[in-house]
Structure formats: C-alpha cells, structure tokens
Design an enzyme around this catalytic site. Structure first.
Site, PDB file in Angstrom:
ATOM      1  N   ASN A   1      -4.057  -2.927 -31.313  1.00  0.00           N
ATOM      2  CA  ASN A   1      -2.852  -3.441 -31.011  1.00  0.00           C
ATOM      3  C   ASN A   1      -3.054  -5.137 -31.947  1.00  0.00           C
ATOM      4  OD1 ASN A   1      -2.148  -2.003 -29.278  1.00  0.00           O
ATOM      5  ND2 ASN A   1      -2.929  -2.962 -27.385  1.00  0.00           N
ATOM      6  N   ASP A   2      -4.234  -5.586 -31.761  1.00  0.00           N
ATOM      7  CA  ASP A   2      -4.498  -6.999 -32.583  1.00  0.00           C
ATOM      8  C   ASP A   2      -5.013  -6.494 -33.983  1.00  0.00           C
ATOM      9  OD1 ASP A   2      -4.249  -8.935 -30.627  1.00  0.00           O
ATOM     10  OD2 ASP A   2      -5.755  -8.406 -29.696  1.00  0.00           O
TER      11      ASP A   2
ATOM     12  N   HIS B   1       0.753  -1.219   0.073  1.00  0.00           N
ATOM     13  CA  HIS B   1      -0.219  -0.107  -0.019  1.00  0.00           C
ATOM     14  C   HIS B   1       0.786   1.400   0.015  1.00  0.00           C
ATOM     15  CE1 HIS B   1      -3.663  -2.423   1.199  1.00  0.00           C
ATOM     16  NE2 HIS B   1      -3.887  -1.811  -0.115  1.00  0.00           N
TER      17      HIS B   1
ATOM     18  N   ARG C   1     -14.445  -5.028 -20.456  1.00  0.00           N
ATOM     19  CA  ARG C   1     -14.447  -5.877 -21.571  1.00  0.00           C
ATOM     20  C   ARG C   1     -14.403  -7.161 -21.039  1.00  0.00           C
ATOM     21  NH1 ARG C   1      -8.970  -6.152 -24.954  1.00  0.00           N
ATOM     22  NH2 ARG C   1      -7.950  -7.047 -23.172  1.00  0.00           N
TER      23      ARG C   1
ATOM     24  N   ARG D   1      -9.410  -4.217 -18.742  1.00  0.00           N
ATOM     25  CA  ARG D   1      -9.125  -5.440 -19.035  1.00  0.00           C
ATOM     26  C   ARG D   1      -9.426  -6.585 -18.222  1.00  0.00           C
ATOM     27  NH1 ARG D   1      -4.635  -2.474 -21.971  1.00  0.00           N
ATOM     28  NH2 ARG D   1      -4.485  -3.281 -23.923  1.00  0.00           N
TER      29      ARG D   1
ATOM     30  N   CYS E   1      -8.965   1.984 -28.458  1.00  0.00           N
ATOM     31  CA  CYS E   1      -8.467   1.776 -26.967  1.00  0.00           C
ATOM     32  C   CYS E   1      -7.261   0.828 -26.931  1.00  0.00           C
ATOM     33  CB  CYS E   1      -9.416   0.831 -26.072  1.00  0.00           C
ATOM     34  SG  CYS E   1      -9.754  -0.928 -26.847  1.00  0.00           S
TER      35      CYS E   1
ATOM     36  N   GLU F   1     -11.063  -5.348 -33.567  1.00  0.00           N
ATOM     37  CA  GLU F   1      -9.615  -5.730 -33.489  1.00  0.00           C
ATOM     38  C   GLU F   1      -9.270  -6.872 -34.360  1.00  0.00           C
ATOM     39  OE1 GLU F   1      -8.605  -6.803 -29.450  1.00  0.00           O
ATOM     40  OE2 GLU F   1     -10.314  -8.091 -29.135  1.00  0.00           O
TER      41      GLU F   1
ATOM     42  N   ARG G   1       2.474  -9.933 -32.478  1.00  0.00           N
ATOM     43  CA  ARG G   1       2.764  -8.692 -31.752  1.00  0.00           C
ATOM     44  C   ARG G   1       3.685  -9.033 -30.492  1.00  0.00           C
ATOM     45  NH1 ARG G   1      -3.015  -7.387 -28.783  1.00  0.00           N
ATOM     46  NH2 ARG G   1      -1.839  -6.453 -26.898  1.00  0.00           N
TER      47      ARG G   1
HETATM   48  C1  PEP Z   1      -5.917  -4.287 -28.609  1.00  0.00           C
HETATM   49  O1  PEP Z   1      -5.909  -5.441 -29.132  1.00  0.00           O
HETATM   50  O2  PEP Z   1      -5.686  -3.250 -29.352  1.00  0.00           O
HETATM   51  C2  PEP Z   1      -6.409  -4.097 -27.133  1.00  0.00           C
HETATM   52  C3  PEP Z   1      -6.799  -3.064 -26.695  1.00  0.00           C
HETATM   53  O3  PEP Z   1      -6.506  -5.439 -26.435  1.00  0.00           O
HETATM   54  P1  PEP Z   1      -5.380  -6.014 -25.775  1.00  0.00           P
HETATM   55  O4  PEP Z   1      -4.205  -5.189 -25.945  1.00  0.00           O
HETATM   56  O5  PEP Z   1      -5.757  -6.291 -24.545  1.00  0.00           O
HETATM   57  O6  PEP Z   1      -5.336  -7.499 -26.801  1.00  0.00           O
HETATM   58 MG    MG Z   2      -6.914  -7.086 -28.252  1.00  0.00          MG
END
Ligand code: PEP
Ligand code: MG
Length: 542
Positions: A451-452, A188, A330, A294, A499, A428, A462
């Site tokens: 990202n995906d 903490h 999510r 997440r 996101c 995604e 990735r």
């Molecule tokens: C993404 O894929 O852009 C995303 C936000 O989800 P994660 O990075 O958790 O796969």
């Molecule tokens: Mg993702």
C-alpha cells in the site's frame, strides 16, 4: 412487499420465514418479606446455577464459535462472582427485606446502568452482558427453563436485541439469519454472529410484530430485509444465494488443506489483524499465522497512551491463543492518516512523508521501549515475530535492534522470561526496496507493504480519492521493486512476504509465486479464496 433497512454485521442472504423472539417478561413483586434467610438461600442457589450455565455456554461456544467468542462466557462466570454485585443484591434482601427476584433486578440493573453511562463503547457494550446475566438469574428464580426461542423450522430470527447467551444457545441448523432492532457492531452478539458467519442486520428500527411467520429475504449485501418480497426479487436473490452457497461450500473444503500449487510449490497464507478481537477470524478462516498485526489499533482504541501492562495483555492474548502459529506484530505505525490526540503530534504539510511510524518511535525512546518490553514479555507465551514499519535505512534497523537488545537486557535483569523471536522489517518505501540487500543481512524476514510502497513509488497519495484515475495498483515499477526485494531477501536467507492489499489480489498471485514469494498475509476473509487460487496454479507451465 415491505423493505426495512439496518446495519449489516455479516454479509450474505437468508431466505425463509420470520420468527419473532420475545424475551419472557416477569412480574416482580415489590412486597417485603419477614425472613430474608430463604431469599438469600434462593439467590445463592440461582447464582451458582447461572454460573454453571455460563460455564456450559463457554464449552459450547468453544466448540462452535472459537476461543475469542467463548471468552465472553468465561467473563460472565467471573461477573457472577463479583463481590460488589453480590453484596449489593444481598443487602437489598437482608436490609431492605426484598425478594431474591427484586434484589436481582435491582442489583444487576444498577451495574448495567453504570456500564451504560461510561464513555468507552467497549464498557457501554458490557451493560448488555449484565442484563443478560440478570435475565438468566430471573429465568432460574422463576423456574423457566424453556428453550423455545427457535421453534422447529429453520427461520430468520427477529428480536429486539439478543444477549450473548441467547445467541450462543441458538441452534444454527434452525437459524437462517438474525435481525435485531437494537445492538451495536461492538457487541458480543455481533462478534458471535460474525464468528458463526450468519447473515445479520442490527439497528433495524422498522421491525413490527406482524412480521411473525411471514416469508422474507434478508439481504446482507444491501443491509435490508424484504418482507413478502416480489417473485422477481425472490428469483434474483435466490440465484445469488445459491451462488454464495456453492462458493462457500467449495471454500470450506479447503480448510486444513495446504497452500500448494499443482506443481508442488507451497507458500504460507497468513492473516492481517488489528487486535485480539480478530483472533476468531484467524481461526475460523484457517490462517496459518498472523503476518501483520497492526499494533497501532491497540493505541487508537485507547484514550491514553497504553501502559506496558495493557499492551502486554493484548499481545499475550493473541500470541498465546494462536500458539504455535507465528504471530507477527508490527510496532506502532502512527502518523499520516492514523492520528491520536494524546500523542500531541504537530500538524504537518506532508503527513505521509512526515513524522510517523518508526520515526516517532526512534525519537520517543520511552514510548518505543514500552511497546518492545510488552512484546518481548508476550514472546514467552507463543511464537512471536516483531517487525518495524517505514524503514528507509540500515541505520534505523540497527538502532531498532539496539533498543530491542537494551529491553532484553533489562528484562533479563528483572528475571522476566522472554521467548525466541523472529525479527523483520516492512519494505514499504522505495529506499528500503533498493537497499534490500544490505537490510536483509540484519533481519529474518521482509514484509512488503505494497500500500505504502505503491504510494511512495508512484507519488500517489493513497488517501486522495481524486488521484484514483492516475493510480495503477499493478504499476510495473512497483512490481519490479517487489521482485527485487524478494530476490535480495533470498540472497541472504531472509524470507519475504507481502502484507499489503496486493497480497489478496488474485490476478497477481501467479506472478508473486513466480517471483518466489514465501508468504502472503491478507484479510481473514480472503484466506480461503486465495488458497483456492494458489491450488489452481501450475508454475511448470509457462
Ligand atoms: C502497507 O503499507 O502496505 C501496509 C501493510 O501497512 P498499512 O496499510 O498499515 O500502512
Ligand atoms: Mg504501510
């Protein structure tokens, strides 16, 4: 000059004299008393006083560090009423005829030891809370109410370890930075240091008493502290520190301001979080909401499949604390790089293209329903959005909606209250982006997981560092899919956010605004810099 290294908890540079803090050491006699009644009375008086102190600390932390950090002291208040703990101490006084001080040390140490021996790092870290309360009790019993931790000059405070109550008592105007020999990043104290945004180093094993009063520079960027640094180092780190201060001051001025471009276009800037422990960061960085919680971190942090109740508690805490801000949770995105033993998932040749996320949820219906029921129950306590990851087809969205409707019906039959929710999906996969028109008919919002989306569009794993030279985060194909998704969403009154990490890439902010994006959800630290960027853009100029 000496250099000592540690683990940084908070970045930044602190320059000034060191003040070494040592907690008072009390001599506790083990001689016995004839009459336990006065000891029991002293113990009870001290217990009530410590409970009051913890309440005062709660109020103070609420003002200075936010709800999440303050909750520690609320928990302490409750610990001070714990029957097992109090009865154990009373027995040591009543049966064994020991003093109140002896009973306190023994009783509180035993519970701290029990926490320390637990496997879960969260409970291990609670042992420090018990020691903290023991010391508070001993301070009262020994009549020590001095608050002399900090002296009168601003300093870098160096200690063996700091208890949460010691940390929150610190006067921030006299505090340049914190260095401790012990401590964990889960403690903490670390949480409080983060919420106070104070350069902090823990696990600094080379601390020595002769540092006291010496001039030093705590360099969070390099996880070290320089004792009596050279003039060159003082000059370069002072310049870096001044730069940080300027940036920070400018960013703080942006708190409470809108995310509006020069020509008047406003968008939402939300935060990405992994669980209730990030609530403080959402508040401190002035996010308008949470664009991506997440939820798989709730699963990853648990030794076994978390029950509906456990999940409900975590979701409710975030949704309720941040209400009326929108919190988008999510559903579980397990698989690929995020594996969990208790899920018993087979090893796969191509995990990123494999059995993951919504594919698991749609084939393990009971598992999925547990999460959806917990989410729906939490929705009664604030403003909730639910979104589904890794969608590739209309069929999947409809199936998700059917299962959600089934959960709603069950809860209605059980008489459980459910709030209004916004429903969304992550875009995604290229498949989802290309079918965005059809998908938009089904949901309130899209959230682009860049990202995906980049991984699947460019066929670049990735996780594979070897592919870095081939990767282009601004690949025109990805940007085209983002544009198509935003336009498709808007054709059907579905709002569209981003996101993935690209949302925080300020070299793309103007382009995203021109595409018409409605929301950007980024890590909490990027919120104010992004606000600054948005406010500098003029879309009327081509
Ligand atoms: C993404 O894929 O852009 C995303 C936000 O989800 P994660 O990075 O958790 O796969
Ligand atoms: Mg993702």
């Amino acid at each position: 000059m000496k250099v000592a290294t540690g683990t940084k908890i908070v970045n930044g540079i602190a320059i000034g004299k060191i003040r070494i803090y040592k907690a008072p050491v009390y001599e506790i006699s083990d001689s016995l008393v004839d009459d336990p009644i006065p000891e029991l009375a002293r113990f009870e008086k001290a217990r009530v006083k410590v409970q009051e102190q913890q309440h005062a600390l709660y109020e103070k932390a609420l003002q200075t560090a936010g709800e999440e950090s303050a909750a520690i002291f609320e928990a302490h208040e409750m610990m001070m009423e714990d029957d097992d703990l109090i009865d154990a101490c009373k027995e040591i006084m009543a049966e064994q005829r020991h003093t109140a001080e002896y009973a306190t040390r023994q009783g509180f140490d035993n519970v701290a030891q029990m926490f320390r021996e637990m496997d879960d790092p969260y409970f291990q870290a609670r042992s420090a809370d018990m020691i903290d309360l023991k010391n508070a009790m001993l301070d009262v019993l020994f009549g020590n109410d001095s608050d002399s931790m900090q002296g009168t000059e601003p300093a870098i405070l160096v200690a063996e370890d700091l208890a949460p109550s010691e940390t929150v008592k610190l006067d921030k105007s006299l505090l340049l930075g914190l260095v401790t020999r012990e401590g964990s990043s889960n403690s903490h104290t670390a949480i409080l240091a983060r919420s106070m945004n104070l350069p902090t180093l823990i696990q600094c094993k080379d601390i020595t008493d002769d540092w006291d009063g010496k001039f030093a520079i705590l360099d969070g960027y390099n996880s070290c502290i320089y004792i009596e640094p050279t003039q060159d180092l003082i000059d370069s780190l002072t310049a870096k520190h001044n730069e940080d201060l300027k940036k920070e001051a400018l960013l703080q001025e942006l708190k409470g301001k809108s995310n509006t471009t020069i020509d008047g276009k406003t968008i939402k800037v939300y935060a990405n979080i992994g669980g209730p422990s990030d609530i403080g960061a959402v508040q401190v960085n002035d996010a308008e909401g949470v664009g991506l919680f997440r939820s798989e971190f709730v699963y990853l942090n648990s030794k076994e499949d978390p029950s509906e109740e456990e999940q409900f508690a975590a979701y409710k805490r975030v949704v309720e604390t941040l209400s009326p801000k929108l919190v988008i949770i999510r559903t579980c995105d397990i698989g690929a790089d995020k594996t969990i033993d208790y899920m018993n998932l087979d090893k796969e040749e191509n995990p990123a293209l494999g059995y993951r996320a919504i594919r698991i949820c749609l084939t393990r219906k009971d598992f999925f329903k547990r999460q959806l029921r917990a989410l729906l129950r939490a929705s009664a306590f604030g403003n909730l959005g639910i979104m589904f990851p890794m969608i590739i087809s209309l069929r999947e969205v409809r199936e998700c909606k059917e299962i959600l409707a089934e959960c709603k019906r069950e809860l209605a039959n059980e008489g459980v209250k459910v709030g209004e929710i916004q429903l969304g999906i992550m875009i995604e996969t290229p498949a989802a982006a290309l079918c965005a028109d059809e998908l938009a008919e089904e949901v309130d919002f899209f959230s682009l997981g860049t990202n995906d989306l980049t991984q699947y569009t460019c066929a670049i794993d990735r996780q594979n560092a070897k592919l870095e030279p081939f990767s282009d985060t601004h690949h025109p194909a990805v940007l085209k899919l983002i544009r198509m998704t935003i336009e498709a969403g808007h054709r059907h009154n579905t709002w569209v956010g981003i996101c993935g990490e690209l949302g925080a890439d300020d070299t793309l902010t103007e382009e995203f605004l021109r595409m018409g994006v409605d929301e950007l959800s980024v890590n909490p630290k990027s919120i104010l810099p992004l606000r600054k960027k948005i406010r500098s853009i003029d879309l009327s100029k081509s």
